[in-house]
Structure formats: structure tokens, C-alpha cells
Enzyme design. Structure first.
Site, mmCIF file in Angstrom:
data_model
loop_
_atom_site.group_PDB
_atom_site.id
_atom_site.type_symbol
_atom_site.label_atom_id
_atom_site.label_comp_id
_atom_site.label_asym_id
_atom_site.label_seq_id
_atom_site.Cartn_x
_atom_site.Cartn_y
_atom_site.Cartn_z
ATOM 1 N N PRO A 173 1.008 -1.927 -0.277
ATOM 2 C CG PRO A 173 -0.045 -1.746 1.532
ATOM 3 C CD PRO A 173 0.464 -2.181 1.406
ATOM 4 C CB THR A 175 4.356 1.359 -3.667
ATOM 5 O OG1 THR A 175 2.641 0.508 -4.486
ATOM 6 C CG2 THR A 175 5.088 1.016 -2.670
ATOM 7 C CE LYS A 177 -1.445 -1.201 -5.026
ATOM 8 N NZ LYS A 177 -0.243 -0.688 -3.522
ATOM 9 C CG HIS A 392 14.143 -1.217 28.716
ATOM 10 N ND1 HIS A 392 13.596 -2.584 29.687
ATOM 11 C CD2 HIS A 392 13.952 -1.024 27.433
ATOM 12 C CE1 HIS A 392 13.183 -2.803 28.169
ATOM 13 N NE2 HIS A 392 13.356 -2.215 27.385
ATOM 14 C CD GLU A 393 14.026 2.984 25.577
ATOM 15 O OE1 GLU A 393 14.441 2.085 24.520
ATOM 16 O OE2 GLU A 393 12.727 2.231 25.967
HETATM 17 P P1 ADP Z 1 -1.634 2.872 -4.384
HETATM 18 O O1 ADP Z 1 -2.498 2.801 -4.672
HETATM 19 O O2 ADP Z 1 -0.392 1.720 -4.215
HETATM 20 O O3 ADP Z 1 -2.397 2.724 -2.345
HETATM 21 P P2 ADP Z 1 -1.196 5.760 -3.932
HETATM 22 O O4 ADP Z 1 -1.062 6.052 -5.086
HETATM 23 O O5 ADP Z 1 -2.824 6.132 -3.254
HETATM 24 O O6 ADP Z 1 -1.159 4.632 -3.079
HETATM 25 O O7 ADP Z 1 -0.436 6.973 -3.254
HETATM 26 C C1 ADP Z 1 -0.926 7.615 -1.947
HETATM 27 C C2 ADP Z 1 0.040 8.792 -2.419
HETATM 28 O O8 ADP Z 1 1.187 8.964 -1.781
HETATM 29 C C3 ADP Z 1 0.047 9.653 -3.648
HETATM 30 O O9 ADP Z 1 -1.383 10.522 -3.807
HETATM 31 C C4 ADP Z 1 0.732 10.134 -4.061
HETATM 32 O O10 ADP Z 1 1.013 12.198 -3.363
HETATM 33 C C5 ADP Z 1 1.843 9.439 -2.600
HETATM 34 N N1 ADP Z 1 2.776 8.839 -3.344
HETATM 35 C C6 ADP Z 1 2.826 7.178 -3.290
HETATM 36 N N2 ADP Z 1 3.930 6.246 -4.313
HETATM 37 C C7 ADP Z 1 4.163 7.451 -4.595
HETATM 38 C C8 ADP Z 1 5.638 8.114 -5.978
HETATM 39 N N3 ADP Z 1 5.778 6.899 -6.636
HETATM 40 N N4 ADP Z 1 5.332 9.168 -6.481
HETATM 41 C C9 ADP Z 1 5.243 9.980 -5.364
HETATM 42 N N5 ADP Z 1 4.234 10.082 -4.664
HETATM 43 C C10 ADP Z 1 4.019 9.131 -4.286
#
Ligand code: ADP
Length: 604
Positions: A173, A175, A177, A392-393
Site C-alpha cells: 500500500p 507505493t 499504484k 532499559h533504553e
Molecule cells: P496505492 O494506490 O499504491 O496504495 P497511492 O497511489 O494511493 O498508493 O498513493 C498515495 C499517495 O502517496 C499519492 O497520492 C502520492 O501523493 C503519494 N505517492 C505514493 N507513491 C508515490 C510516488 N511513487 N511518487 C510520488 N508520490 C507518491
């Protein structure tokens, strides 16, 4: 009547007297309302109540020669009743009409239930271009062809080339698409229909199928165009899979989708793009040639990709001097495009709130923290609890600095975060490890030791009876990594065997029976022993590294409590200075690896 003003109303007997003395100009009798309206000669007016069958006034008026008229109340009453009855009828009619309209709407809705409501962006109105999509060059390259076809289909049809009808975009998610699909429509200047697959599926069987039909009908009318279906796995999951058998509605929807894809002629100008992050659960029928025959992987961006994505999103946001996007790309391994866009946006929000005009390092730093760790809450007072968290940290931070192959320390802080996090030591995964996707045994072992750092520090400093549950998250991680090392990567004396498959999803996957282990009870026990051994060794090693550095730990904790946050570089230089001192004083050399007595009392 007007003009009554504040003048006192005459009494009945006063009225009789006024008539007799000739002060009254005229009288008007309203028998129904049982009153007489009086018009005086001096212009005053008055109303006087009477009995219904009043004779005295009549007689007196007659004697005095005052003109007297009788008002016809019946006409008034008739009008009034007509009006009120008419209103009632009108109200009834209006109510009836409302009811009829309501039921008509319900009927309409029932009939039009199956019509889809795709989000349509008309031709030329998709504002996204390829230049807005960064960091996924290969995917863009492959999709250029689709754009070229949509722009000039004749070039392809003339030489008999067949353009794919369906392109499946596969990737985690965020990326890009959806962005990529929109960019294709934007570049080619064609309409863009988009719908999430989950919108097809309704409670009623058959609705999804009719929505699919409707979507394709609408799209074909606008060809050439692009249909984008997000999360196609919601309907495209393998039929008949999962616990409880198939889901009729989903299967019918999928069948309809398959039929529609077969139905539109080659090169009809409609190109179907779909996105998913679970290609493994898709039905094989979706993937055969003629349907989604092109599959494009959209992966998380590498460092250069991240830098490019940051530059795209920084175009509309003024960056302060000294902000290096390439540094930020290095600091954000594992971030998706959406995460990076979010980072810049959060930083812009913080900048606006601080009434600054450009986004500086500080804003980006705070935004990163907010995204990864949640909102900051008020710092703890110096107390035994804070001291324990600090040890701890520091335990984690010191080990990640000392152990070869471990991740690099980014910062260690005692600023608490919402959700009960008292402090944290943040590390940055090695870029090479992340990008290559290859993880070595040494790296995993180092992670185990670092994860045990918190528990080990508590043991060394406070003793076995004072350890806290604060390490539960770390122990979870250790158990998970240890189990994967033994059952999936063959990193144990059990040998190079993959005993378990990836992921525990039972009803999401294809075949839930497959998640049953394929090994014997005895092997299961040996796996448990090996995992326990890995955890034990990691804890022993962590204790062995921390015990001789007790003085250093104390100094680091003091400093951390005073400053609340130590950056990775500062922390490393403090550790290095101490190591040099130890070498000089001759107490260095690897500390004894003999397991600590205290550790032996802790069951991991
Ligand atoms: P997916 O459909 O893969 O879940 P989205 O296309 O909806 O992701 O991406 C959400 C937002 O993140 C986009 O509207 C954009 O602002 C940003 N984003 C994600 N990938 C890119 C990328 N490769 N280049 C520029 N912006 C990106």
C-alpha cells in the site's frame, strides 16, 4: 377596530348615556360576537359587550336617532370555515403527495440498486502526469506503452499488435499504484473511471455483478478510457477458498468481471488497470492471457527513489536552507511514497503552526517522530521509573552501537509518547540489507542481542527480582525472529529445512489446510528448544557485553536524564571515548562470555 388607543372602554350604562346625550355618531351590532362597535362624534371608537338579545341599546339608539346597522356575521363565518376547510384539504393532499414520492424513491432505489457509481474523471481533466510519479522507473517504463496506445491506437492496430486489456499493479500500500493509473489517464488525456472492488460487493447476491456490467457499459461508451479497480483481491480472491466455503456474491461478481473482460473486443480502447497487494490470493482465471495478462510490480522505493519522491512533493512546499532531501532519503528506509508525502505534509503543518515560512530540519524531525512514534506527551518527572526506562533504553542503544552487523542508532530518547511508550531507542536498518532484501544470519543474531538489551540492562543494574514487563515487546520480537530463523531460513542445527510457510493468514489465503504444520510433534519440540536457545544466547551475550560497561551505562543514563534525547552521533562518540579509555587502562578485550549467574534465573 383601530384607534381605540388607551382610551377607556365605555361601560354598558355609559354607552346608553352617551347615546342619549348625542355623543355617538353611529353603532354597528355584531350579534354573533355579542358586541356593539361604537363610533363617537369626536372620532373615538369603542367596543362594548352585550347580551345576545339586547333590546335596550336598539331602543335608545332609535330614540336618539343614531344610525344603527347590523353586521352580517354569517358571511364572515362562512368565509372562515371555507378557508380552514380548504387548508385542511390542502394539507392532506400535500401529505399524500409526500408519501407517494417517498415510495417512488424507494422503488427507484430498489430498481437502480445495481447501477455502479464509479468516480469518473472526464477526458483531459486528470491532472496527474508521469513526472508526478517518482521512484518507480521500471513500472513507469512498462506503462509508457499503454499511454502510447491510448494516444494513437491506429499505430498499433495497423500492424496487428494486440494491446493488453488488463494490467495488474502489484505492490504494498502507498507505493503509488493509484497515482500511476491516474498518470496514465492524464498523459493519454482519456477519461478515468475508478472504483474500489469492495464497492461492488453488497449484501444482496447479484448486485455486484450488475454493478460490474454497469461499469463496463459506462466505460465502453467513453472509450478510449481507463478503468481502475482498487484492491481487486476483494472480489478477485480465489473462488471456493477460505473457511466456510465460497461467498456467492463475491463469486458472481468475479464471474461477471471475467465475462466482461472476455467480452470487450481486443483494442476496443478500454484498458482495465487493477491494484492489489495480495497477488497470491487472486483467482488463476483472472491472470490468464486475455485478462490481466500484464503484471507490473510496484515496490517500495530505494534511497534514490525516495529522494525523487521527496523532491516531487517538495515542489509545492518551500524547504529551508540546509535541508538535504538526500539525507532525508537515507533516514527513511522502508517508507512508501505515501509515507514520504505524509512526512512532508506533517512537516508543513508543523511549520505553519509555528508561523515559519519554510520547512526546516526541526520540523521534519518532529514530523518523523510524530509519524513513527505517535504524539509526544509530557515528559516524566525524574523518578525511579524514569531511571529504569533510561537504563532499559541505554541497554538497547549501547548494544546496537557495540554489536557488529547491528542496525545503526539514530537516537535514543526519554520523551514519552502517547500509548504508553516511555522512551525509545530508534535504529535505522542498513540500506543495503533493506534494498537487497537479503538478510544474513549474523544480522538476525545481532538483532536478537540488541532486542535483549533492555532486559539485560535491567538485570545487570537492578538484579533479577526487579526486572519489569517493559521488555515484553522485545521478547515478542525475539520469539518471532528466532522462530523464523529456525523454521523458515534454516539457521539452526535442525538443518536447512523450511518447516513453515510465510504468514499465518488462515481464511485469507488459498487453502487453509496448508497452514497446518507438516512436521511431527517431536520436531515441534526441537523447534521450541532451538528458539529458546537462540533467545537465551542473545540474552547471555547482551549481559556479557553490558556487565563490564556498568560505569559507562551510569554515565549515559545521567546524561540521557539530563538531556532527554541523545542523537546517534553523540551517543557513538561517548561510547567510542569510553572504549578508548578502557583499552588504554587495559581493561578492554572482549568481556568474559561466561553466562551471568543472574541471567540463569530468568526464564525466557
Ligand atoms: P496505492 O494506490 O499504491 O496504495 P497511492 O497511489 O494511493 O498508493 O498513493 C498515495 C499517495 O502517496 C499519492 O497520492 C502520492 O501523493 C503519494 N505517492 C505514493 N507513491 C508515490 C510516488 N511513487 N511518487 C510520488 N508520490 C507518491
Amino acid at each position: 377596530m383601530d384607534g381605540e388607543g388607551a382610551a377607556p372602554q365605555p361601560t354598558y350604562s355609559q354607552l346608553l348615556k352617551d347615546i342619549r346625550t348625542g355623543q355617538v355618531r353611529e353603532l354597528e351590532l355584531s350579534p354573533r360576537q355579542r358586541e356593539v362597535r361604537v363610533q363617537f362624534k369626536d372620532g373615538r371608537q369603542a367596543r362594548v359587550a352585550m347580551f345576545s338579545n339586547e333590546q335596550q341599546v336598539l331602543r335608545t339608539a332609535e330614540l336618539a336617532g343614531v344610525p344603527l346597522s347590523v353586521r352580517d356575521d354569517r358571511a364572515d363565518a362562512a368565509t372562515a370555515s371555507l378557508v380552514s376547510n380548504g387548508l385542511l384539504v390542502l394539507l392532506l393532499l400535500a401529505g399524500l403527495a409526500l408519501l407517494l414520492r417517498r415510495s417512488a424513491q424507494v422503488a427507484n432505489r430498489a430498481l437502480g440498486f445495481g447501477s455502479s457509481k464509479p468516480r469518473l474523471q472526464a477526458e483531459g481533466s486528470v491532472p496527474v502526469r508521469f513526472e508526478d510519479v517518482a521512484g518507480i522507473a521500471e513500472a513507469k517504463e512498462e506503462l509508457q506503452e499503454v499511454v502510447a496506445f491510448l494516444k494513437a491506437p491506429e499505430r498499433y492496430t495497423a500492424i496487428g499488435a494486440r494491446i493488453p486489456k488488463g494490467v495488474l499493479l502489484v505492490g504494498p500500500p502507498g507505493t503509488g499504484k493509484t497515482l500511476l493509473a491516474r498518470a496514465i489517464a492524464g498523459e493519454a488525456g482519456v477519461p478515468f473511471f475508478s472504483m474500489a472492488a469492495s464497492e461492488f460487493v453488497e449484501m444482496f447476491v447479484g448486485v455486484g455483478a450488475s454493478r460490474v456490467r454497469d461499469l463496463f457499459r459506462k466505460a465502453k461508451a467513453k472509450a478510449p478510457c481507463i478503468i481502475f479497480i482498487d484492491e481487486i483481491d476483494a472480489v478477485g480472491r480465489q473462488r471456493g477458498a477460505g473457511i466456510g466455503g465460497g461467498n456467492d456474491e463475491r463469486e458472481q461478481t468475479l464471474n461477471q468481471l471475467l465475462t466482461e473482460m472476455d467480452g470487450f473486443a481486443e483494442n476496443s480502447g478500454v484498458i482495465l488497470l487493477a491494484a492489489t497487494n495480495r497477488p497470491d490470493v487472486l483467482d488463476a482465471a483472472l491472470m490468464r492471457p486475455g485478462r490481466f495478462d500484464r503484471r507490473i510490480t510496484v515496490d517500495l522505493p530505494d534511497r534514490r527513489g525516495r529522494e525523487a519522491i521527496l523532491s516531487v512533493h517538495a515542489r509545492t512546499r518551500p524547504l529551508g536552507e540546509g535541508v538535504s532531501l538526500s539525507d532525508w532519503a537515507s533516514r527513511t528506509p522502508g517508507f512508501s511514497g505515501a509515507d514520504l508525502a505524509n512526512l512532508l505534509n506533517e512537516a508543513a503543518i508543523l511549520t505553519a503552526r509555528r508561523q515559519q515560512t519554510s520547512i526546516d530540519e526541526q520540523a521534519l524531525n518532529d514530523a518523523l517522530e510524530r509519524i513513527t512514534m505517535g504524539l509526544a506527551v509530557a515528559a516524566l518527572q525524574d523518578s525511579a521509573k524514569k531511571r529504569l526506562i533510561a537504563y532499559h533504553e541505554v541497554g538497547h542503544a549501547l548494544l546496537t552501537t557495540l554489536v557488529p552487523h547491528a542496525d545503526r542508532l539514530d537516537k535514543v530518547t526519554l520523551l514519552p509518547r502517547a500509548g504508553g511508550v516511555g522512551g525509545f531507542a530508534r535504529t535505522m536498518p542498513d540500506e543495503e540489507v533493506l534494498d537487497s532484501g537479503l538478510i544474513s544470519k549474523a544480522y538476525l543474531q545481532a538483532r536478537l542481542v540488541v532486542a535483549m538489551g533492555g532486559r539485560a540492562a535491567e538485570l545487570v543494574v537492578f538484579g533479577p527480582n526487579e526486572v519489569t514487563q517493559g521488555a515484553s515487546g522485545d521478547l515478542d520480537l525475539v520469539a518471532r525472529i528466532g522462530r523464523e530463523m529456525v523454521t523458515r531460513y534454516g539457521f539452526s542445527p535442525l538443518g536447512p529445512l523450511a518447516l513453515e510457510a510465510e504468514g499465518p493468514e488462515v481464511f485469507l489465503g488459498r487453502d487453509w489446510l496448508r497452514s497446518q504444520p507438516h512436521y511431527s510433534e517431536e520436531t515441534a519440540q526441537r523447534i521450541d528448544t532451538q528458539v529458546r536457545l537462540l533467545a537465551r544466547q542473545a540474552l547471555d551475550q547482551a549481559i556479557a557485553l553490558l556487565t563490564p560497561r556498568r560505569a559507562l551505562m551510569d554515565a549515559l543514563v545521567e546524561r540521557l536524564i539530563a538531556e532527554e534525547t541523545l542523537e546517534g552521533d553523540t551517543f557513538r562518540s561517548l561510547v567510542e571515548a569510553d572504549e578508548r579509555r578502557r583499552i588504554a587502562s587495559g581493561s578492554a578485550g572482549e568481556p568474559s562470555a561466561e553466562p551471568d549467574v543472574k541471567a540463569a534465573q530468568v526464564g525466557v
